[in-house]
Design a protein around this motif. Structure first.
Motif, PDB file in Angstrom:
ATOM      1  N   SER A 124       0.836  -1.063   0.099  1.00 27.03           N
ATOM      2  CA  SER A 124       0.009   0.009   0.015  1.00 27.03           C
ATOM      3  C   SER A 124       0.837   1.318  -0.072  1.00 27.03           C
ATOM      4  N   PHE A 165       0.843   5.502  -0.108  1.00 25.01           N
ATOM      5  CA  PHE A 165       0.323   6.863   0.258  1.00 25.01           C
ATOM      6  C   PHE A 165       0.817   8.021  -0.107  1.00 25.01           C
ATOM      7  N   PHE A 191      -4.206   7.517  -2.208  1.00 24.46           N
ATOM      8  CA  PHE A 191      -3.504   6.188  -1.694  1.00 24.46           C
ATOM      9  C   PHE A 191      -3.928   5.267  -2.964  1.00 24.46           C
ATOM     10  N   TYR A 231      -3.160   1.109  -4.356  1.00 27.39           N
ATOM     11  CA  TYR A 231      -2.770  -0.298  -3.834  1.00 27.39           C
ATOM     12  C   TYR A 231      -2.190  -1.332  -5.107  1.00 27.39           C
ATOM     13  N   THR A 261       3.634   1.023   3.203  1.00 27.64           N
ATOM     14  CA  THR A 261       3.591  -0.053   4.334  1.00 27.64           C
ATOM     15  C   THR A 261       4.634  -1.069   4.104  1.00 27.64           C
ATOM     16  N   TYR A 287       0.753  -4.469   7.046  1.00 30.87           N
ATOM     17  CA  TYR A 287      -0.129  -3.340   6.737  1.00 30.87           C
ATOM     18  C   TYR A 287      -0.376  -2.299   7.537  1.00 30.87           C
TER      19      TYR A 287
END
Lengths: 112, 113
Positions: B32, B34, B49, B51, B92, B98
């Protein structure tokens, strides 16, 4: 929603004194994070909690630092005794999703 | 090697131009990504964000992710002086990490009229 609430916003203390920083996460968020930000080291994760339980405290710099979360709406970060090198901005963040974190306004700590 | 690297800037762009902010990361297991914006004296504010590989657009902001190259970027179209801030990339840590975000040092963006 009021967002993450931190107090005090500013703290000036003398070396050797105990300092307690407080945080109220966003209601319904079950993750709470404590960060420290300095010019030299940037934003560093100190510790985080899930459902009031500390999960990872590997970022806590030394035994002078401790954190608690007695309930879902309150957490403290304590420094005892404080030292000038602890001067920084301390942020609390909370999250309902583990990764999408929302930050409080921060506490600017100055230790003289 | 730092886990998350950003050019510290300042990146100076004229008003109305596209600002391109870049970030590389070292952990191939990161899932992840951001972007936070931080005005001087304020707290970081989550703005995007992403993914999955590819682009994600939200208004004037586009996040781009290339996991093979371990690269994530943020484009700001029609830059405004109010976009002047430090932009922090966060990643992450690890496939199972996470919950733990690692932040880059940030890129300072200056949009001049």
């Amino acid at each position: 929603d009021a967002g993450v609430i931190q107090s005090p916003r500013h703290e000036v203390t003398e070396m050797g004194q105990e300092v307690t920083l407080r945080c109220k996460p966003i209601s319904g968020h079950d993750y709470l994070f404590w960060y420290r930000q300095t010019m030299m080291r940037g934003l560093e994760l100190l510790i985080y909690f899930n459902n009031n339980v500390p999960i990872d405290d590997s970022g806590m710099p030394e035994d002078r630092f401790s954190a608690k979360m007695p309930n879902a709406s309150f957490s403290t970060l304590k420094i005892q005794p404080s030292e000038p090198r602890d001067s920084a901005v301390y942020f609390c963040a909370s999250s309902g999703d583990p990764s999408e974190q929302y930050f409080g306004p921060g506490t600017r700590l100055t230790v003289t | 090697q730092k886990e998350v690297e950003q050019n510290s800037g300042p990146l100076s762009v004229p008003e109305g131009a596209i600002a391109s902010l870049n970030c590389t990361y070292s952990d191939r297991g990161s899932q992840s990504f951001f972007w936070y914006r931080q005005y001087s004296g304020k707290s970081p504010e989550l703005i995007m964000f992403i993914y999955s590989n590819g682009d994600k657009e939200d208004g004037r902001f586009t996040a781009q992710l290339n996991k093979a190259s371990q690269y994530v970027s943020l484009l700001i179209r029609d830059s405004q002086p109010s976009d002047s801030a430090t932009y922090l990339c966060a990643v992450t840590l690890g496939a199972g990490g996470y919950n733990k975000l690692i932040f880059g040092a940030g890129t300072r963006l200056a949009v001049h009229p």
